[in-house]
Design a protein around this motif. Structure first.
Motif, mmCIF file in Angstrom:
data_model
loop_
_atom_site.group_PDB
_atom_site.id
_atom_site.type_symbol
_atom_site.label_atom_id
_atom_site.label_comp_id
_atom_site.label_asym_id
_atom_site.label_seq_id
_atom_site.Cartn_x
_atom_site.Cartn_y
_atom_site.Cartn_z
ATOM 1 N N ALA B 266 0.696 -1.407 0.261
ATOM 2 C CA ALA B 266 -0.316 -0.018 0.448
ATOM 3 C C ALA B 266 0.970 1.577 -0.239
ATOM 4 N N ASN B 267 0.950 2.342 -0.930
ATOM 5 C CA ASN B 267 1.274 3.135 -1.064
ATOM 6 C C ASN B 267 0.411 4.498 -0.770
ATOM 7 N N GLY B 268 0.804 5.481 0.085
ATOM 8 C CA GLY B 268 -0.376 6.009 0.459
ATOM 9 C C GLY B 268 -0.767 7.207 -1.482
ATOM 10 N N GLU B 269 0.721 8.063 -1.686
ATOM 11 C CA GLU B 269 0.754 8.737 -2.838
ATOM 12 C C GLU B 269 0.016 8.125 -3.998
ATOM 13 N N GLN B 270 0.499 6.190 -4.261
ATOM 14 C CA GLN B 270 -0.358 6.386 -5.139
ATOM 15 C C GLN B 270 -1.729 5.892 -5.163
ATOM 16 N N ILE B 271 -2.075 5.727 -3.508
ATOM 17 C CA ILE B 271 -3.581 5.581 -4.240
ATOM 18 C C ILE B 271 -5.048 6.580 -3.883
ATOM 19 N N VAL B 272 -4.075 7.485 -3.593
ATOM 20 C CA VAL B 272 -4.772 9.161 -3.465
ATOM 21 C C VAL B 272 -4.601 9.769 -5.223
ATOM 22 N N LEU B 341 -12.099 0.916 1.731
ATOM 23 C CA LEU B 341 -10.834 0.641 2.007
ATOM 24 C C LEU B 341 -10.199 0.010 2.712
ATOM 25 N N SER B 342 -9.106 -0.714 2.926
ATOM 26 C CA SER B 342 -8.364 -1.402 3.743
ATOM 27 C C SER B 342 -7.791 -0.444 4.836
ATOM 28 N N GLU B 343 -8.046 -1.249 6.073
ATOM 29 C CA GLU B 343 -7.562 -0.400 7.282
ATOM 30 C C GLU B 343 -5.846 0.181 6.392
ATOM 31 N N GLU B 344 -5.143 -0.953 5.688
ATOM 32 C CA GLU B 344 -4.081 -0.301 5.296
ATOM 33 C C GLU B 344 -3.642 0.080 4.408
ATOM 34 N N GLU B 345 -4.763 0.593 3.960
ATOM 35 C CA GLU B 345 -4.895 1.558 2.921
ATOM 36 C C GLU B 345 -4.888 2.924 3.658
ATOM 37 N N LEU B 346 -6.042 2.751 4.416
ATOM 38 C CA LEU B 346 -6.091 4.222 5.081
ATOM 39 C C LEU B 346 -5.130 4.394 5.846
ATOM 40 N N THR B 347 -4.579 3.811 6.135
ATOM 41 C CA THR B 347 -3.342 4.326 7.223
ATOM 42 C C THR B 347 -2.137 4.673 5.953
ATOM 43 N N ALA B 348 -1.959 4.420 5.046
ATOM 44 C CA ALA B 348 -0.837 4.712 4.109
ATOM 45 C C ALA B 348 -1.793 5.749 3.434
ATOM 46 N N ILE B 349 -2.876 6.670 3.316
ATOM 47 C CA ILE B 349 -2.949 7.561 3.007
ATOM 48 C C ILE B 349 -2.556 8.842 4.086
ATOM 49 N N GLY B 350 -2.934 8.285 5.491
ATOM 50 C CA GLY B 350 -2.821 9.176 6.277
ATOM 51 C C GLY B 350 -1.545 9.809 6.789
ATOM 52 N N ASP B 351 -0.505 8.684 6.843
ATOM 53 C CA ASP B 351 1.149 8.730 6.868
ATOM 54 C C ASP B 351 1.529 9.482 4.862
ATOM 55 N N TYR B 352 0.595 9.164 4.161
ATOM 56 C CA TYR B 352 1.841 10.419 3.234
ATOM 57 C C TYR B 352 0.830 11.884 3.274
ATOM 58 N N ILE B 353 -0.184 12.055 3.946
ATOM 59 C CA ILE B 353 -0.732 13.623 4.041
ATOM 60 C C ILE B 353 0.320 14.151 5.453
ATOM 61 N N LYS B 354 0.842 12.851 5.931
ATOM 62 C CA LYS B 354 1.680 14.007 6.985
ATOM 63 C C LYS B 354 2.756 14.106 6.387
ATOM 64 N N THR B 355 3.266 13.326 5.452
ATOM 65 C CA THR B 355 4.403 13.977 4.994
ATOM 66 C C THR B 355 4.158 14.879 4.694
ATOM 67 N N LEU B 356 2.579 15.899 4.079
ATOM 68 C CA LEU B 356 3.171 16.665 3.368
ATOM 69 C C LEU B 356 2.857 17.754 3.891
ATOM 70 N N SER B 357 3.257 17.890 5.596
ATOM 71 C CA SER B 357 3.633 18.502 6.426
ATOM 72 C C SER B 357 4.565 19.039 7.548
ATOM 73 N N GLU B 358 5.582 18.446 6.475
ATOM 74 C CA GLU B 358 6.748 18.281 7.081
ATOM 75 C C GLU B 358 8.084 19.188 6.378
#
Lengths: 577, 358
Positions: B266-272, B341-358
């Motif tokens: 699961a890759n957050g950037e890819q999913i979004v 969306l699976s829990e894994e995919e949701l977490t991946a999206i969250g992690d990706y959004i997190k990277t946009l605030s660094e």
């Protein structure tokens, strides 16, 4: 209005007893006509207001925070639907049709007065349902007036997952019932109730136009009705008439096997004749006005009638020119482009005969005549750009750009509205017995004519550039230059001015009701029967004791040998002086 | 007289405008120059009709004004004149129709030796598929779509394994190569339109439509959706890059095959990208249909309900699965729920959004 119970020609007239019967649940065609006009103008004002909201967003993006993308698309959708169906169709057929058919044909009322009254109340109900959709949660549908599925009944489109789309479709269904009741009435009245001597080929052209437009409506609206019902089924019962397999919101929906293009065929099988349902009555008004105010017989009456019949017939085999790039079998394009361009020939004949009517005429530049001439210029412009869009390959780069917006507003918004205004100014004295104020009329005319041209003409050119229509905002796109935003600002300012100017008309209408100059019985010197009634304005039953007898065609202007420059239809040869 | 002057200005202005308009065809970048020619032919023929008829109207208004006591000429019919006008009009119509039908023949006959690309639309992003080394597309089905298998490809079809998938809205094409686009949609109607290419065709779910053109100028072009497709219609922007043959090959070689994408974690950037989230939620801080994701993680968010919440993992997950429950203030409640969306995919999206605030 005559309140006495009357029996004419051995038949008892509908007999109003008191205020409610006379003015509210009336079966008199003239009252019903007025009811149609008032309701249509009221909902039309709403439609205009919505267009101004749209223009505010396009001209001044972000100025009003309440106009977000969702509400913008709701405004677009409701504006389109209101103007096409609830304003123009209702006003031309329900308003002008109801008022003019019995008066111009020399009969006492519609063939079925009670059904006629029901028709209005069903129309009123459809407007109520339509307006109700503004007040439901998530608001009216924002699917675009074409209501294309799948998006129109899915979330992601405003109102798609709420009650908005259901109310829209229900309102249309009720409207179609209203139209059918009115329409059968118009057809029957024209075919059965004409005065003695009023042969079909002596009918005023506007009656021909309304007759044929009604015919179109009765054959075209059922396609929309079944489309609307099937779409409601798809939405509520999860059938799949128009719904293929769809993957949305991360899941595969419970649909499968349907065809979205099928809906488009149903919609445009109605939608294209609908253009003529609006255009033909406008043609009719122009045919009357141009002859009366130019004091000249209409040129080529026979040809005009046959051209109308040709237009009405061909109107049913051009619908897919709205679908050249919709994913239908592309080879259909050859057929529909050919039929579409063929329809240009009878339409051009109409235009030639109007302008040739001006030749060697005696032209009075009255307010109705100004509207008439402005109609000719605008319709010419909008009709000619239709030759681009109908011509299949030429349509490809222009389809779904602002060129289309410019074209259809010129040809089926501004032109019919100019004809409509001309008609309102022309027949106001017949309805009220008073004249409208000329100066106010001219101010209203100039602002409307010039203003609308400035609004829609430049749109064709940003269409060349490729600016797509139905965009809430253009900011993301590099190929759209800043100058387009500047133009949008200019157009919005024009639209606000034109919008405000419509209140001049309303003011004129209301004030002239009380303060307008008393109208002579036949103020424009017209030959048609509606000006030859015993009383003016005509009373209940229209003709008093004696029905008129018709001796001639309706355009006897400038008849050699007569002293007057016009001879009314009900004057026999021996009485011509 | 005022009418004559004003209308004359309008008519002359309408004609002159065609020579001075600041808005005209966007620069041509494909083989479809003939479509421009057909527009020009139409402009000339209709322009002549417009000027002649308008001039006739104005002449009449000047020449035959109302005079008390005057009578107009009585001439109800003139069949000879009417016939002449009908013939002239018919000739004009044929002159318009002939080039139009000819151009349409070119437009609908697909070239056989062309590069094949599949264009896929969904609310509100574009994606593309090349048939891969074997030159044959794998089978697809509307039933097989998932957030992982975003093209609905049959995982058991051997032809599909090497199909090259372009997710994220930017496609490259080689210059001077005929390209046939096979178009389909996952959800609603869309329309693939690049103004500089002139060509245009709707994408319809449940069926395929076709479009072909030949890019002739190197550069980057915008794809604008030209068929209304819901609230995000105007934001459904894609990019076509026209490359040299070599650059195109290099680019294509760097794109994943179907088999490779199925083996990704699961890759957050890819999913979004593949779900189209970015059409409404920008990643560069600009405002859109929904709030931007840039620098938003951990901040406070005012809700339409009047409450204020902190943008954390929980808030992000709830907003994806049940967006109506927590609409941000100032935004329309239009986001579809992504409940599967699976829990894994949701977490991946969250992690990706997190990277946009660094």
């Amino acid at each position: 209005m005559d309140q006495n119970s009357a029996t004419y020609e051995g038949q008892k007239m509908y007999d109003p007893k008191g205020w409610w019967d006379t003015y509210v649940f009336s079966q008199d065609h003239k009252v019903i006509a007025l009811q149609y006009v008032c309701v249509a103008l009221a909902i039309g004002l709403t439609g205009m207001f919505l267009s101004l909201l749209m223009r505010m967003q396009l001209g001044f993006p972000g100025l009003f925070e309440s106009i977000d993308a969702g509400s913008y698309y709701q405004d677009v959708t409701m504006h389109g639907m209101i103007m096409v169906i609830y304003l123009l169709t209702a006003l031309f057929l329900g308003g002008f049709g109801n008022y003019l058919i019995p008066l111009m044909l020399g009969c006492r009322d519609m063939a079925f007065p009670f059904v006629n009254m029901l028709s209005f109340w069903m129309y009123f109900l459809s407007v109520i349902i339509l307006v109700a959709s503004f007040f439901v949660e998530s608001g009216p549908t924002g699917a675009g007036w074409t209501l294309y599925p799948p998006q129109s009944i899915l979330e992601g489109t405003p109102g798609g997952d709420g009650a908005g789309i259901i109310l829209m479709l229900a309102s249309l269904a009720v409207f179609i019932i209203a139209f059918t009741m009115g329409g059968l009435n118009y057809i029957t009245t024209v075919l059965q109730s004409r005065a003695k001597g009023m042969t079909l080929m002596r009918m005023p052209l506007i009656i021909w136009c309304i007759f044929l437009a009604t015919f179109l409506g009765l054959l075209a609206f059922p396609a929309l009705l079944v489309g609307a019902i099937m779409l409601i089924f798809d939405r509520v019962l999860e059938t799949s008439f128009f719904m293929p397999e769809i993957f949305k919101g991360g899941e595969v929906l419970d649909y499968g096997g349907g065809s979205p293009v099928l809906f488009q065929h149903l919609f445009w099988f109605f939608g294209h004749p609908e253009v003529y349902i609006i255009a033909l009555p406008a043609f009719g008004i122009i045919s009357e006005l141009i002859s009366v105010h130019a004091r000249k017989n209409i040129f080529g009456y026979n040809m005009m009638v046959w051209a109308l019949i040709a237009i009405a017939g061909i109107a049913f085999i051009v619908w897919a020119h709205h679908m050249y790039v919709a994913g239908m079998n592309p080879y259909l394009g050859f057929f529909f482009a050919t039929t579409t361009l063929i329809i240009a020939v009878p339409t051009a004949i109409k235009v030639y005969n109007w302008v040739l009517t001006l030749w060697n005429a005696n032209i009075k530049m009255t307010v109705p005549m100004l509207y008439c001439l402005a109609f000719l210029v605008t319709f010419l412009n909008g009709g000619l750009t239709g030759l681009f869009l109908g011509n299949v390959a030429v349509d490809v780069p222009l389809s779904d750009t602002y060129f289309v917006v410019g074209h259809f507003h010129m040809v089926m918004a501004v032109s019919p509205v100019l004809a409509l205004y001309g008609g309102l100014y022309h027949w106001y004295p017949s309805v009220t017995g008073r004249m409208l104020n000329d100066t106010l009329g001219k101010i209203h005319f100039w602002i409307t004519f010039i203003g609308t041209y400035l609004i829609y003409f430049p749109m064709h050119y940003i269409g060349f550039l490729g600016v797509p229509r139905r965009y809430y905002s253009n900011e993301q796109y590099d190929f759209i230059p800043q100058s387009v935003a500047d133009l949008n600002q200019f157009i919005t300012v024009c639209a606000l001015i034109v919008g405000a100017a419509q209140f001049i008309l309303l003011y004129n209408f209301v004030v002239s009701l009380y303060k307008g100059a008393i109208a002579p019985k036949n103020p424009w010197g017209a030959c048609t029967l509606e000006w030859q009634t015993l009383e003016s304005p005509p009373g209940h039953g229209n003709w008093g004791e004696q029905l008129p007898v018709v001796y001639r065609w309706p355009y006897e202007y400038g008849l050699p040998g007569a002293t007057s420059d016009f001879v009314p239809q009900n004057v026999p040869d021996e009485q011509i002086t | 007289m005022a009418f004559v002057i004003v209308t004359a200005i309008i008519v002359i202005g309408t004609v002159l405008w065609n020579f001075v308009s600041p808005w005209w065809f966007s620069p041509l970048a494909s083989n479809w120059g003939f479509l421009d020619t057909t527009i020009l032919i139409s402009l000339v023929i209709t322009g002549i009709a417009f000027v002649l008829i308008s001039a006739f109207i104005l002449y009449c208004v000047v020449k035959f004004p109302y005079r008390e006591g005057n009578k107009s000429e009585y001439e109800p019919e003139n069949p000879a004149l009417e016939l002449k006008l009908t013939i002239i009009t018919t000739i004009g119509v044929i002159a318009l129709l002939a080039p139009g039908l000819y151009a349409w023949k070119l437009y609908v006959e697909l070239p056989v030796d062309a590069l094949e690309v599949e264009g896929v639309g969904q609310q509100w992003v574009w994606s593309y598929r090349f048939p891969g080394e074997d030159g044959v597309y794998g089978n697809t089905s509307g039933r097989l779509f998932s957030s992982k298998n975003t093209f609905g490809l049959d995982p058991d079809d051997p032809y599909g394994q090497d199909d090259i998938l372009i997710r994220g809205g930017e496609v490259h094409l080689p210059i001077n190569n005929k390209v046939v686009f096979q178009l389909r949609s996952k959800d609603v109607l869309h329309d693939f339109y690049v103004p500089q290419f002139r060509a245009k065709m709707d994408l319809v779910p449940g069926q395929q439509s076709n479009l072909w053109f030949e890019p002739t100028v190197l550069g980057t072009y915008e794809v604008a959706c030209a068929e209304y497709c819901g609230t995000g219609h105007y934001a459904m922007r894609g990019v076509v890059v026209v490359d040299t043959e070599e650059d195109f090959k290099t680019w294509l070689a760097g794109q994943p095959t179907f088999a490779e994408t199925m083996n990704e974690g699961a890759n957050g950037e890819q999913i979004v990208q593949t779900l189209g989230c970015v059409a409404c939620h920008s990643i560069d801080g600009s405002d859109g249909i929904g709030p931007t994701w840039r620098d938003t993680y951990g901040t406070n968010r005012a809700l339409a309900s009047g409450e204020t919440v902190v943008v954390d993992d929980d808030y992000i997950k709830t907003s994806i699965v049940n967006p109506m429950s927590q609409i941000a203030e100032g935004y329309a409640p239009v986001m579809p729920a992504y409940a599967t969306l699976s829990e894994e995919e949701l977490t991946a999206i969250g992690d990706y959004i997190k990277t946009l605030s660094e």
